[in-house]
Motif scaffolding. Structure first.
Motif, mmCIF file in Angstrom:
data_model
loop_
_atom_site.group_PDB
_atom_site.id
_atom_site.type_symbol
_atom_site.label_atom_id
_atom_site.label_comp_id
_atom_site.label_asym_id
_atom_site.label_seq_id
_atom_site.Cartn_x
_atom_site.Cartn_y
_atom_site.Cartn_z
ATOM 1 N N LEU A 383 0.829 -1.198 0.000
ATOM 2 C CA LEU A 383 0.000 0.000 0.000
ATOM 3 C C LEU A 383 0.868 1.255 0.000
ATOM 4 O O LEU A 383 0.595 2.224 -0.728
ATOM 5 N N GLU A 387 0.999 4.274 -2.884
ATOM 6 C CA GLU A 387 0.722 5.668 -2.542
ATOM 7 C C GLU A 387 1.894 6.577 -2.883
ATOM 8 O O GLU A 387 1.712 7.695 -3.374
ATOM 9 N N ARG A 424 -6.477 -5.757 4.073
ATOM 10 C CA ARG A 424 -6.603 -4.342 4.407
ATOM 11 C C ARG A 424 -7.643 -3.670 3.512
ATOM 12 O O ARG A 424 -7.592 -3.792 2.282
ATOM 13 N N GLU A 425 -8.545 -2.944 4.133
ATOM 14 C CA GLU A 425 -9.587 -2.264 3.385
ATOM 15 C C GLU A 425 -9.011 -1.184 2.490
ATOM 16 O O GLU A 425 -9.431 -1.035 1.327
ATOM 17 N N ASP A 426 -8.013 -0.407 2.986
ATOM 18 C CA ASP A 426 -7.440 0.667 2.178
ATOM 19 C C ASP A 426 -6.692 0.112 0.967
ATOM 20 O O ASP A 426 -6.730 0.706 -0.123
ATOM 21 N N TYR A 428 -7.471 -2.754 -0.512
ATOM 22 C CA TYR A 428 -8.523 -3.248 -1.412
ATOM 23 C C TYR A 428 -9.079 -2.117 -2.268
ATOM 24 O O TYR A 428 -9.261 -2.274 -3.483
ATOM 25 N N PHE A 429 -9.333 -0.944 -1.676
ATOM 26 C CA PHE A 429 -9.838 0.190 -2.446
ATOM 27 C C PHE A 429 -8.828 0.633 -3.494
ATOM 28 O O PHE A 429 -9.204 1.060 -4.594
ATOM 29 N N ARG A 430 -7.537 0.518 -3.175
ATOM 30 C CA ARG A 430 -6.494 0.925 -4.108
ATOM 31 C C ARG A 430 -6.441 0.025 -5.343
ATOM 32 O O ARG A 430 -6.288 0.500 -6.460
#
Length: 592
Positions: A383, A387, A424-426, A428-430
């Motif tokens: 992640l 980013e 991780r939810e963040d 997954y959104f990525r």
């Protein structure tokens, strides 16, 4: 484990073959759960072997989950057993708790606290050895893969092709059996091929097996293909496919390798006939020009890799590298080193600086298959890379900018994994900014005949020179369409390859398919209410009748000569004898 004197020593590759003695020998392959290190503990005849936390035990395990005297192994000749000694947490055999003494056989896995003990044996007895059929081989490989996944143990598959005098398999097979452990399995895979299933065997040990098995032949050329778990796959179909491709010489070891595609367009001939698959590739074409991260979802073997490659080949990055990594094939520590690279001395064995997959994919696309298998710590680092668009090698401090397009794939329901706290939810959104769902093969049955014909053409050509190409009988096609294909396209390819081998590149009949396919296809047809139900109502009887008639006709054509009859059928004499026993056909004296 407290007894570190042997745990740190890897299982000797010499144990793969018998030591030449005339007595049976039994031993345990002992390791800590999840540890790649192991040692051999002999089981002496008439001697008890105690496991427990006490230093007086033969194998001492310093762990709170182990009782002072936890369990004892006993051997009386070839009878081996284990008994739980009233331990607090119990003793498990093959995942099930035992009560009282439990008899063991080669390949059984005994769990005692954090330790696993795999029962193994070598024997000088040749008459007791069994040469398996293709169906038995496939069933055993499925069970061994399941055990390897559950207990994180190595597993190897060796495919061998023989060239030489008439009936080379029959000539060679007994010599190969002499060198195998009792826990290993040897199966015939056509008239001139065999397959070896080698539990508790890594690639180096499998290469020893292949080399010595080849040396056992006299005047026979031997070609070998090796696949190992987990490097080459985590499913039986994957291992068979990799081993057979290497047998054909079309593939080098792929474990953690960087693969760059240079094929234009979609990179290969792709069957796209079903409306749902046309929509899949329309989505890939639409998203390809952008830089957005893509998530390809679908069942194992459905074709996610082909869709991911099409995104790269249809994008402006098609001139750059296309790098693939299967996240499920490497341990947590290796995944980070392969993704981000490492500096010299970052860990034991890091003898130099190594660029990671992100650096290798600069200017191109990185495909992360089975991304749902990443550990939470690796997810956090991935992640951060997405980013910041920068990486730091393991053991290093310098940030390295990256220009990489990321395409991911998974057979898991990541939304459910997020709810369970496993993903991780963040992150997954990525990675799910653009999702492409690939339907399973059972939902696009119109493509099955086309795919089967394509595989038959390709695999017939791979088997050697000559114009002969395997064709599929109508009943065979009906069976394929009626089957539900839990392994999807990958399973279909393996089924066709097996049939091509058994048919000798001739007409593929139902008898050339595995028993499980013939058994499950009628049920699938009945459930769908389609036309195949009428074709397959009595498929078992018809297949058996066809099989028996073929054997009788071959024997009649060669006046009872089993070797010549087997050659006509495209099988070995061993397989012919088993078919004769199955159909109660008495051997008859061959007439000159």
């Amino acid at each position: 484990m407290a007894d570190d004197s042997g745990v740190s020593t890897p299982t000797s590759t010499l144990a793969v073959f018998r030591d030449g003695s005339q007595m049976s020998s039994w031993y345990l392959i002992v390791s800590a759960a999840g540890d790649v290190r192991s040692r051999l503990v002999p089981l002496q005849d008439g001697v008890e072997l105690a496991f427990g936390r006490s230093n007086t035990c033969d194998v001492a395990l310093d762990h709170e989950g182990v009782s002072r005297r936890h369990a004892v192994f006993r051997r009386r000749g070839d009878d081996v057993s284990v008994e739980d000694l009233g331990s607090r947490n119990g003793t498990n055999v093959n995942g099930a708790a035992i009560l009282g003494p439990r008899r063991l056989t080669a390949g059984d896995v005994v769990a005692i606290g954090p330790a696993l003990a795999v029962v193994a044996t070598t024997s000088a007895s040749r008459t007791a050895r069994h040469v398996a059929t293709v169906g038995e081989f496939e069933d055993r490989l499925d069970s061994e893969v399941d055990r390897a996944v559950r207990y994180h143990r190595p597993l190897a598959l060796v495919m061998m092709r023989f060239e030489g005098p008439p009936d080379p398999v029959t000539t060679h097979i007994e010599r190969v059996l002499e060198h195998l452990r009792r826990m290993d399995l040897l199966a015939e895979y056509g008239a001139d091929e065999i397959a070896l299933v080698l539990p508790e065997t890594n690639r180096a040990a499998a290469e020893v097996v292949a080399r010595r098995a080849g040396e056992a032949g006299r005047g026979i050329a031997v070609h070998t293909g090796i696949a190992t778990f987990p490097e080459d796959g985590s499913h039986a179909g994957e291992l068979i496919g990799v081993a057979r491709e290497r047998l054909r010489g079309a593939r080098s070891p792929r474990a953690a390798q960087r693969t760059t595609s240079s094929v234009p367009g979609l990179g290969r001939e792709v069957i796209v006939a079903d409306p749902m698959m046309k929509q899949v590739y329309e989505l890939a074409k639409r998203v390809a020009p952008s830089q957005i991260t893509v998530l390809v979802v679908g069942e194992t073997g459905a074709g996610k890799e082909v869709v991911a490659e099409s995104v790269h080949q249809l994008s402006p990055r098609k001139g750059g590298p296309y790098v693939r990594l299967n996240c499920a094939s490497l341990s947590e520590s290796l995944v980070e080193a392969e993704l981000f690279g490492h500096e010299k001395g970052a860990f034991t064995g890091a003898l130099g600086t190594k660029a990671g997959f992100f650096e290798a994919a600069q200017g191109g696309t990185l495909f992360l298959d089975e991304i749902g298998e990443l550990s939470p710590s690796t997810q956090a680092k991935l992640l951060r890379v997405l980013e910041q668009r920068r990486i730091v090698r393991v053991g290093g401090t310098k940030e390295i900018p990256i220009d990489v397009r990321l395409v991911c794939a998974t057979n898991r329901d990541l939304e459910a994994e997020v709810r369970r706290g496993r993903f991780r939810e963040d992150l997954y959104f990525r990675i799910s900014a653009f999702v492409i769902p690939v339907p399973p093969l059972r939902d696009r049955k119109s493509e099955i005949p086309l795919l089967a014909a394509q595989f038959a053409r390709e695999l017939s050509a791979d088997l050697g020179e000559g114009a002969a190409t395997a064709s599929l009988a109508p009943e065979s096609l009906a069976l394929l369409v009626a089957y539900d294909w839990p392994g999807n396209v990958r399973e279909l390819r393996n089924v066709i390859e097996r049939a091509v081998v058994l048919s000798g590149r001739g007409r593929i009949e139902a008898v050339h398919f595995a028993d499980r396919l013939r058994a499950r296809a009628p049920a699938a047809a009945a459930a769908t209410g389609g036309a195949p139900e009428r074709v397959l109502t009595d498929v078992r009887q018809r297949v058996a009748s066809f099989e028996r008639d073929a054997v009788v006709a071959a024997l009649d054509a060669h006046a009872g000569n089993q070797t010549q009859a087997a050659r006509q059928l495209g099988i070995s004499r061993f397989a012919l004898i088993r078919l004769m026993e199955k159909h109660d056909l008495k051997p008859r004296p061959a007439r000159s």
